[in-house]
Scaffold this active site. Sequence first.
Site, PDB file in Angstrom:
ATOM      1  N   ALA A  60      -1.993  11.991  47.118  1.00 59.15           N
ATOM      2  CA  ALA A  60      -1.158  12.013  48.319  1.00 59.15           C
ATOM      3  C   ALA A  60      -2.044  12.041  49.565  1.00 59.15           C
ATOM      4  CB  ALA A  60      -0.233  13.218  48.291  1.00 59.15           C
ATOM      5  N   GLU A 145      12.902   0.827  36.784  1.00 60.26           N
ATOM      6  CA  GLU A 145      11.856   1.190  35.819  1.00 60.26           C
ATOM      7  C   GLU A 145      11.189   2.480  36.268  1.00 60.26           C
ATOM      8  OE1 GLU A 145       9.024  -1.996  35.395  1.00 60.26           O
ATOM      9  OE2 GLU A 145      10.594  -3.489  35.080  1.00 60.26           O
ATOM     10  N   LYS A 147       7.856   4.532  37.332  1.00 64.61           N
ATOM     11  CA  LYS A 147       6.522   4.207  37.841  1.00 64.61           C
ATOM     12  C   LYS A 147       5.542   5.131  37.121  1.00 64.61           C
ATOM     13  CE  LYS A 147       3.861   3.032  41.886  1.00 64.61           C
ATOM     14  NZ  LYS A 147       2.600   3.627  41.468  1.00 64.61           N
ATOM     15  N   CYS A 452      -4.536  52.383  42.449  1.00 64.74           N
ATOM     16  CA  CYS A 452      -4.713  53.813  42.156  1.00 64.74           C
ATOM     17  C   CYS A 452      -6.171  54.190  41.929  1.00 64.74           C
ATOM     18  CB  CYS A 452      -3.876  54.220  40.958  1.00 64.74           C
ATOM     19  SG  CYS A 452      -4.520  53.602  39.401  1.00 64.74           S
ATOM     20  N   CYS A 467      -5.238  48.013  34.493  1.00 66.84           N
ATOM     21  CA  CYS A 467      -5.446  49.310  35.127  1.00 66.84           C
ATOM     22  C   CYS A 467      -5.153  50.353  34.064  1.00 66.84           C
ATOM     23  CB  CYS A 467      -4.477  49.456  36.300  1.00 66.84           C
ATOM     24  SG  CYS A 467      -4.220  51.163  36.774  1.00 66.84           S
ATOM     25  N   CYS A 473      -0.489  55.381  38.053  1.00 68.53           N
ATOM     26  CA  CYS A 473      -0.689  54.320  39.045  1.00 68.53           C
ATOM     27  C   CYS A 473       0.641  54.034  39.721  1.00 68.53           C
ATOM     28  CB  CYS A 473      -1.213  53.063  38.345  1.00 68.53           C
ATOM     29  SG  CYS A 473      -1.343  51.654  39.452  1.00 68.53           S
TER      30      CYS A 473
HETATM   31  S1  IVH Z   1       5.003  -3.855  38.636  1.00 65.55           S
HETATM   32  C1  IVH Z   1       4.200  -7.552  40.685  1.00 65.55           C
HETATM   33  N1  IVH Z   1       6.061  -1.829  37.364  1.00 65.55           N
HETATM   34  O1  IVH Z   1       1.956   0.737  40.036  1.00 65.55           O
HETATM   35  C2  IVH Z   1       4.374  -6.128  40.461  1.00 65.55           C
HETATM   36  N2  IVH Z   1       3.933  -1.520  38.358  1.00 65.55           N
HETATM   37  O2  IVH Z   1       0.993  -1.309  42.672  1.00 65.55           O
HETATM   38  C3  IVH Z   1       3.279  -5.552  39.672  1.00 65.55           C
HETATM   39  N3  IVH Z   1       2.984   0.710  37.966  1.00 65.55           N
HETATM   40  O3  IVH Z   1      -1.084  -0.138  39.703  1.00 65.55           O
HETATM   41  C4  IVH Z   1       3.433  -4.137  39.309  1.00 65.55           C
HETATM   42  N4  IVH Z   1       4.636   1.498  36.775  1.00 65.55           N
HETATM   43  O4  IVH Z   1      -0.047  -0.239  37.454  1.00 65.55           O
HETATM   44  C5  IVH Z   1       5.008  -2.263  38.077  1.00 65.55           C
HETATM   45  N5  IVH Z   1       7.134  -0.146  36.161  1.00 65.55           N
HETATM   46  C6  IVH Z   1       6.080  -0.573  36.858  1.00 65.55           C
HETATM   47  C7  IVH Z   1       4.958   0.229  37.117  1.00 65.55           C
HETATM   48  C8  IVH Z   1       3.904  -0.263  37.883  1.00 65.55           C
HETATM   49  C9  IVH Z   1       3.453   1.769  37.280  1.00 65.55           C
HETATM   50  C10 IVH Z   1       1.684   0.701  38.678  1.00 65.55           C
HETATM   51  C11 IVH Z   1       0.874  -0.498  38.446  1.00 65.55           C
HETATM   52  C12 IVH Z   1       0.158  -0.729  39.742  1.00 65.55           C
HETATM   53  C13 IVH Z   1       1.000   0.025  40.731  1.00 65.55           C
HETATM   54  C14 IVH Z   1       1.730  -0.933  41.634  1.00 65.55           C
END
Ligand code: IVH
Length: 713
Positions: A60, A145, A147, A452, A467, A473
């Site tokens: 982050a 999907e 990530k 204590c 302790c 205590c």
């Molecule tokens: S699609 C054209 N789907 O996230 C699109 N990426 O920048 C290509 N990632 O490093 C990526 N889960 O490895 C896609 N369900 C998912 C994903 C995914 C993780 C990662 C991927 C890439 C980054 C996207």
Amino acid sequence: MNPSTPDLFGDLFAEPSTPKSPPGEGQISGPAEQAHLLRTQLHRHAHAYYTLDAPEIPDAEYDRLFRQLQALESAHPELLSPDSPTQRVGGAILDAFAPVKHRVPMLSIRTETDTEASGAEAFDTRIRKELGLTEADPAVTYVGELKFDGLAMSLRYENGVLVQAATRGDGETGEEVTANIRTIGQIPLRLPPDAPAVLEVRGEVYMRRDHFEALNERQRQRIAAGAKGEKTFVNPRNAAAGAVRQLDSGIAAERPLSFFAYGLGDITPASLRGPFWPSHYDMLMQLKAWGFPVAEQTSCVSGASGLVAFHQRMAAARDALPYDIDGVVYKVNDLAQQARLGFVTREPRWAVAHKYPAQEEMTTLLAIDVQVGRTGKLTPVAKLAPVFVGGVTVTNATLHNELEARRKDVRVGDTVIVRRAGDVIPEVVSVVLDCRPAEAPQFTMMAHCPVCGSLAEREEGEADHRCTGGLFCSAQRKQAIWHFAHRRAMDVDGLGDKLVDQLVDSDQVKTLADLYHLKLDTLAKMDRMAEKSAVNLLEALEKSKTTTLSRFLFSLGIRHVGEATAKELARHFGQLDAVMVASEDALLQVADVGPVVAHSIRTFFDQPHNREVVQALREAGVTWPEGDALAPTEMPLAGITVVLTGTLQSMGRDEAKEKLEALGAKVAGSVSKKTHYVVAGAEAGSKLDKAQALGVPVLDDTGLALLITGQKP
Ligand code: IVH
């Protein structure tokens, strides 16, 4: 930048006229210097992350620096330089791996940083606009999907055989890691005969959390055994990256990796590229049929509301997943629509990543306090500069014990990475060593109790210091009294923390039994104590005298005897005297009681002062109905675990809990795979979602009624 993030890099863009300096850097003046500094920082962190597999700051934080640089460059285009980290997608290539030129570039996806539902709505609005759709047109279908938090991989199959696996690298050229990838059992080495002549499957290599924990445990043992060059990993993604980039594939094979497919790269014959699959979802299902793992959560959803619902559903399911995700990805499902939308620079317009709040952040460790627990355990607690992580503001994190604090080598003044995932208590993951102030001393547990002054001891084979003061205590005494008065113990209403502090500090209450000898005038003299409240408290104390054996046993605060064990003891023995004289062998006959618990109970009642307190409490009038031991056959719900959530119509939650427990059920606070039923009332929240995600049966009021009348719901 998060306002509570420590000033590691200086608050560069808040007020250019009053710049602050990061450690070791000179004064910053104009945007050119700011850009230069950010690039230097980003290059260094990218190197630590990609090449050394040893990130020093949370993702982050890296993202924030990256976005600051992007913002600065777009405000001052003259500052753009070809070597800026914003000008390339990925990381450096290790010399040791052969470079692989991707025939179809490996793209990245735009990240929606608004972590609220509005982030999903904004994506749908943009897609509809770019497709030229009006309000009259139907909703767009998307694929939702997960990530995955791992690393992108391209798997190339020629004539059905896996011939090459490559990392993304900079998107154009990656690294050949075929030998290591072949060690991943989930990746097919050979495809069925109907697979195309050339197929590149794109997806994510990741490490499950349980595999990560086990790997780190093995690493710790190796380090303890003196192995050179070994290290533990900061998080599963970092461990996965390390395994993929192992030059020795034998070592890679010891590090269990997993894979999910989410897309395609090169494919021959070319006729398969477009209309062969009408939709992204169909393509994923074909990959699944060819043997590639596709996450079961992958769903087709309709319009903005479908995206929002998917985002929320996955947020609730996130903690129960065996692997880390950092958000969800939305993709336009229709491939013809995808083609119309096309790309902006290196990112498809038809996909977006929608993040969840980060589970790791950076902050400053202000102090290490040592807290004294009810049973004397001394716990070092990290006092942190407030930091927003995993959806809450965190100011404390337990360091567990001296060994743990030393293993992480946390020191006052350190910049630390804090992790909070789901309901899990926050923890300090690691220290950013670069930012350690000079002469920060190593943490050592004090030799004496901070409250204590009694000797602090660590028993042979134990990690915790304790302790030795016992009820001498005051910290232990106070907590023993809070515990005694707790709603689920003796249920003394109105005996708050502050009052207990005063009663103990003024020596009015030295033992639990002293509570029942308190006088109105003593109480009325206490700070912030009106006479009315004093009268109420005396009434509550009087009322608490009539109790049950299980509550009484629980209220004594015997180490390892929680509410459930107290209930089992009461049920098994029926009478207090029987518990007090029971041998360890006899105690071992009780459900849930193992050798440690049996020993602790025996030790407790062997202490004369504990028997005196019990006697004094009985003399003060504490009483309960004594009965005979119940046979386990009278417990129709023995062995069944139930979780209650939401507002029930037929009865309060406490009442439901009591009824279920009286029949032998265990009522738990959180849903897991081991839960047998979740009883969900109105406005049930994440526990219901989790039950559904795990496939745990969900009951309503009617189902509950069946359960407590001994019928199958
Ligand atoms: S699609 C054209 N789907 O996230 C699109 N990426 O920048 C290509 N990632 O490093 C990526 N889960 O490895 C896609 N369900 C998912 C994903 C995914 C993780 C990662 C991927 C890439 C980054 C996207």
